[in-house]
Design a protein around this motif. Structure first.
Motif, PDB file in Angstrom:
ATOM      1  N   TYR A 161      -8.976  -6.163   7.485  1.00 12.24           N
ATOM      2  CA  TYR A 161      -9.171  -4.723   7.280  1.00 12.24           C
ATOM      3  C   TYR A 161      -8.050  -4.136   6.423  1.00 12.24           C
ATOM      4  N   LEU A 162      -6.804  -4.450   6.781  1.00 17.64           N
ATOM      5  CA  LEU A 162      -5.665  -3.894   6.060  1.00 17.64           C
ATOM      6  C   LEU A 162      -5.676  -4.311   4.598  1.00 17.64           C
ATOM      7  N   LEU A 190     -13.568   1.526  -6.819  1.00 14.54           N
ATOM      8  CA  LEU A 190     -13.895   1.436  -5.394  1.00 14.54           C
ATOM      9  C   LEU A 190     -15.243   0.749  -5.182  1.00 14.54           C
ATOM     10  N   TYR A 196     -16.181  -2.727  -3.242  1.00 13.51           N
ATOM     11  CA  TYR A 196     -17.128  -2.697  -2.132  1.00 13.51           C
ATOM     12  C   TYR A 196     -18.246  -3.706  -2.350  1.00 13.51           C
ATOM     13  N   GLY A 246       0.814  -1.204   0.000  1.00 15.70           N
ATOM     14  CA  GLY A 246       0.000   0.000   0.000  1.00 15.70           C
ATOM     15  C   GLY A 246       0.849   1.256   0.000  1.00 15.70           C
ATOM     16  N   GLU A 295      -8.214  -5.088   2.573  1.00 19.65           N
ATOM     17  CA  GLU A 295      -9.209  -4.380   1.766  1.00 19.65           C
ATOM     18  C   GLU A 295      -8.902  -2.886   1.674  1.00 19.65           C
ATOM     19  N   LEU A 296      -8.523  -2.264   2.795  1.00 23.08           N
ATOM     20  CA  LEU A 296      -8.275  -0.822   2.792  1.00 23.08           C
ATOM     21  C   LEU A 296      -7.044  -0.461   1.972  1.00 23.08           C
ATOM     22  N   CYS A 297      -5.967  -1.231   2.134  1.00 25.56           N
ATOM     23  CA  CYS A 297      -4.751  -0.935   1.367  1.00 25.56           C
ATOM     24  C   CYS A 297      -4.978  -1.134  -0.122  1.00 25.56           C
ATOM     25  N   ASP A 298      -5.825  -2.096  -0.491  1.00 28.46           N
ATOM     26  CA  ASP A 298      -6.098  -2.322  -1.908  1.00 28.46           C
ATOM     27  C   ASP A 298      -6.795  -1.123  -2.546  1.00 28.46           C
ATOM     28  N   ILE A 299      -7.826  -0.589  -1.884  1.00 33.95           N
ATOM     29  CA  ILE A 299      -8.552   0.522  -2.498  1.00 33.95           C
ATOM     30  C   ILE A 299      -7.734   1.815  -2.462  1.00 33.95           C
ATOM     31  N   ILE A 300      -6.910   1.973  -1.437  1.00 35.26           N
ATOM     32  CA  ILE A 300      -6.016   3.139  -1.393  1.00 35.26           C
ATOM     33  C   ILE A 300      -4.997   3.045  -2.521  1.00 35.26           C
TER      34      ILE A 300
END
Length: 207
Positions: free
Chosen positions: A90-91, A126, A130, A37, A93-98
């Motif tokens: 969490y990391l 995004l 989701y 990320g 999914e969040l790092c992927d979209i960031i």
């Protein structure tokens, strides 16, 4: 729908010896996730900062290949070496979209490119992710259906960036190709919802 994601098992087999060495050295899945990320953001900033020089877009295909490898590695460390955790989910999914946003938005800095089209592609990427994440909320699995999943986007954006770096694509072509990507992302979003609902119905207990 077919997707490059279906080639993932073969790719993982190639990486397995490296994953074993990383585990032996004490590396964790979460470390790899955060690293991927962070570098994605740095690459995106570098490309956006020097977007007037087409050659800088060559960084994107090179990094896309390495990022795909890191994404496979963190998943293998998590699944095969007992490193799965709520924080890791969490990391991941969040790092992927960031990372996706950081690597798509620099295309808006290309002279003649339409920033609204680039923003549309970013948002649809995004939204499609989701839609995949929502699968477990309706009784389905996390959906990775194509035709424009994460791996497919990496390939398409890498090829597009290569064409820009080599000076092969005028702004009109860039805008047109990004509109095609947007259409495929919209189809992917709908397909993930449809397949998720279908799976949820199949998983529902009989009355």
């Amino acid at each position: 729908m077919p997707s490059i994601y279906q080639l993932k098992p073969a790719f993982q087999n190639l990486l397995r010896p490296l994953v074993q060495r990383l585990f032996d050295n004490g590396n964790t899945a979460n470390q790899i996730t955060l690293l991927a990320g962070l570098i994605s953001v740095l690459v995106g900033v570098a490309v956006a900062s020097f977007a007037e020089h087409p050659w800088v877009f060559a960084l994107i295909p090179v990094w896309m290949i390495l990022r795909m490898a890191l994404n496979a590695i963190d998943g293998m460390l998590a699944r095969e070496f007992g490193q799965q955790s709520p924080l890791g989910a969490y990391l991941n999914e969040l790092c992927d979209i960031i990372a996706d946003s950081a690597l798509i938005l620099p295309f808006a800095m290309i002279p003649g490119a339409d920033p609204l089209i680039v923003l549309l592609v970013t948002l649809l990427a995004l939204f499609s992710e989701y839609a995949g994440v929502l699968g477990p909320m309706v009784g389905a699995s996390r959906r990775y259906d194509g035709p424009m999943g994460k791996s497919d986007r990496a390939l398409v954006l890498g090829v597009l960036a290569t064409g820009i770096a080599l000076g092969w694509l005028a702004a009109a072509w860039i805008n047109g190709l990004l509109l095609v990507v947007a259409a495929l992302l919209l189809f992917t979003l709908v397909n993930r919802v449809r397949q998720g609902l279908k799976e949820a119905r199949n998983n529902a207990p009989s009355a």
